[in-house]
Write a protein that holds these residues in place. Sequence first.
Motif: not given
Length: 399
Positions: A288-298, A366-374
């Motif tokens: 629930n702390s994840i706002f968005g993600l980017l998954l890449i296959n090189i 690449c994951v974008m999280y809530n700023y409060m996550i440690p």
Amino acid sequence: MGANIMCVTSSGGLPLFSRTKGNIEPLPFSVIGSLNGVHMFGKSHGLVIESTETKNMTVVWKEFESSITLIAVAYLNGQKILNNVLDAVFGSLVLFVGIDELKNIKNVERTKREMRACYPVIDKILECLDFGERNTGGVNNNILGLTEAILCTENESMLTCLESYVESVCSLFGCVTIENCIAVATDGWWELSHLERKLLSFLMSSNSNCTAFDSPVFLPCKSPNVPFRLVSVCLINSVWVSVLCGPTPDISSIEQICYQCWAPVLSTLRTALLTYPRNIPLSVQMHNSIFGLLLINIKFGKYVLSNNLNIYKKDSKSSGEVLKTFYYEAVTDLINKETNESSIETYWCSEYHKLHAIRNGDNIICVMYNYMIPTHTMRLISKETMTSIISLEGLEWHQ
């Protein structure tokens, strides 16, 4: 903020086209002439002028085939990304015009007319640039050099149908797109260069206002002299099947074959369409702390973007825009590093969110999280999220 792309002949500096993107005015002809004059002056004295920079702006010159010169002027984008943009723009010219015509420009006016077909694709290339804010033309999360994909649990059945379809139209190259994201593609399609696949995806999306189209294309790497035909047919709203084929069969025959092959799986396509805009199956549970993600296959040069998973109103930019900036500014360094099978990572912290990226082999998340996550917790969640996605069966992620 924005960018200008200019194209002139290398021999005489005659203008061929100019395209602008963002909140800036097109450059006047006098400025274009001056920029080209600087490059030609250096060339006449044995100097190759590649770029120059001011505080907020970068200018890049690049000559192709000793015939045309492309000039990029952009805010908040460095030489590396602008060089990639110019390579992609030249690739789009080859896509429509062919390399022979570009090497030997005999009639400037005719070449200018032929290049007009490239404009929609060039505009989409410019949308890949990151200006650090929302563009007036709307949010665009396209990433240069990577093909956008969508992961559906229905991928396996769609791939079976696709392989039967491309065989029926005498082709090796085919893909199914959902909202301009590749759901499945044949091995031949993935063997095309990253640039070719990106340009073809731009061409397909720029023709999405019809039900079918047939366009001759020169592939910049695979076939720059002899054109293929890109034939795309709309299966249901926002779902297309596309193939690269030769002069036969004609488009009416292809449409007939298409409906015969795909009619039995239309319900499957409608179910797959529900995966958008999340772009990953609902069976993948997100912290629930994840706002968005980017998954890449090189290896295959593709990515999946899942943004706004948890709406967060404080930030002025969408999670997709933030992840795009993070990719260009920090994550590209992970792609260029040797991993030696060990994970490497990077992270950012800001007032409203935190970003974390980790590479494991050919995969980067690449994951974008809530700023409060440690900060130390991000590594664990990122690893678990990547594993939960790429380990799902039938997603064709490693294809």
